[in-house]
Write a protein that holds these residues in place. Structure first.
Motif, PDB file in Angstrom:
ATOM      1  N   ARG A   1      36.689  40.017  42.947  1.00  0.00           N
ATOM      2  CA  ARG A   1      37.470  39.530  42.503  1.00  0.00           C
ATOM      3  C   ARG A   1      37.116  37.997  41.876  1.00  0.00           C
ATOM      4  O   ARG A   1      37.234  36.990  41.650  1.00  0.00           O
TER       5      ARG A   1
ATOM      6  N   ARG B   1      34.650  44.538  46.646  1.00  0.00           N
ATOM      7  CA  ARG B   1      35.731  44.174  45.791  1.00  0.00           C
ATOM      8  C   ARG B   1      36.074  43.044  45.656  1.00  0.00           C
ATOM      9  O   ARG B   1      36.350  42.087  44.986  1.00  0.00           O
ATOM     10  N   ASP B   2      36.527  41.865  47.041  1.00  0.00           N
ATOM     11  CA  ASP B   2      36.305  40.952  47.388  1.00  0.00           C
ATOM     12  C   ASP B   2      35.715  39.976  46.470  1.00  0.00           C
ATOM     13  O   ASP B   2      35.963  38.711  45.724  1.00  0.00           O
ATOM     14  N   GLU B   3      34.646  40.272  46.561  1.00  0.00           N
ATOM     15  CA  GLU B   3      33.136  39.609  45.849  1.00  0.00           C
ATOM     16  C   GLU B   3      33.249  39.557  44.232  1.00  0.00           C
ATOM     17  O   GLU B   3      33.883  37.927  43.397  1.00  0.00           O
TER      18      GLU B   3
ATOM     19  N   GLN C   1      34.684  46.909  50.732  1.00  0.00           N
ATOM     20  CA  GLN C   1      35.857  46.181  51.305  1.00  0.00           C
ATOM     21  C   GLN C   1      35.166  43.881  50.296  1.00  0.00           C
ATOM     22  O   GLN C   1      35.794  43.914  49.770  1.00  0.00           O
ATOM     23  N   ARG C   2      33.974  44.290  50.870  1.00  0.00           N
ATOM     24  CA  ARG C   2      33.298  42.819  50.506  1.00  0.00           C
ATOM     25  C   ARG C   2      33.090  42.923  49.270  1.00  0.00           C
ATOM     26  O   ARG C   2      33.508  42.076  48.491  1.00  0.00           O
TER      27      ARG C   2
END
Length: 90
Positions: free
Chosen positions: A56, A52-54, A49-50
């Protein structure tokens, strides 16, 4: 096919099978039952998740930089403001 070639062929097939099992995360217990080595690890999910956020955020920054590079407005001050806004978001 002589016996030596047959033994070598069996060893090669078994080795390829073991490599594929490891690649896809399938293991065996002592009784020969299959189980998934890649479980639902919460630490791995948090890391995913981290990342993916990075990713994005990086895509958003890239979109802004592409927009700035392709704009016809050559105002240096505006470009500086946009770059500073990107720096402030990190």
């Amino acid at each position: 096919m002589n016996p030596f070639e047959m033994v070598v062929a069996i060893v090669i097939v078994a080795t390829i099978g073991s490599v594929l099992r490891a690649r896809y995360g399938i293991g065996r217990d002592r009784k020969g039952n299959d189980y998934s080595v890649r479980g639902d690890d919460s630490a791995a999910q948090a890391e995913n998740q981290r990342l993916r956020d990075e990713l994005r955020a990086m895509k958003e920054r890239l979109a802004v930089l592409e927009r700035l590079a392709t704009e016809n407005d050559t105002s240096g001050a505006r470009l500086d403001r946009e770059i500073e806004k990107l720096r402030d978001r990190t």
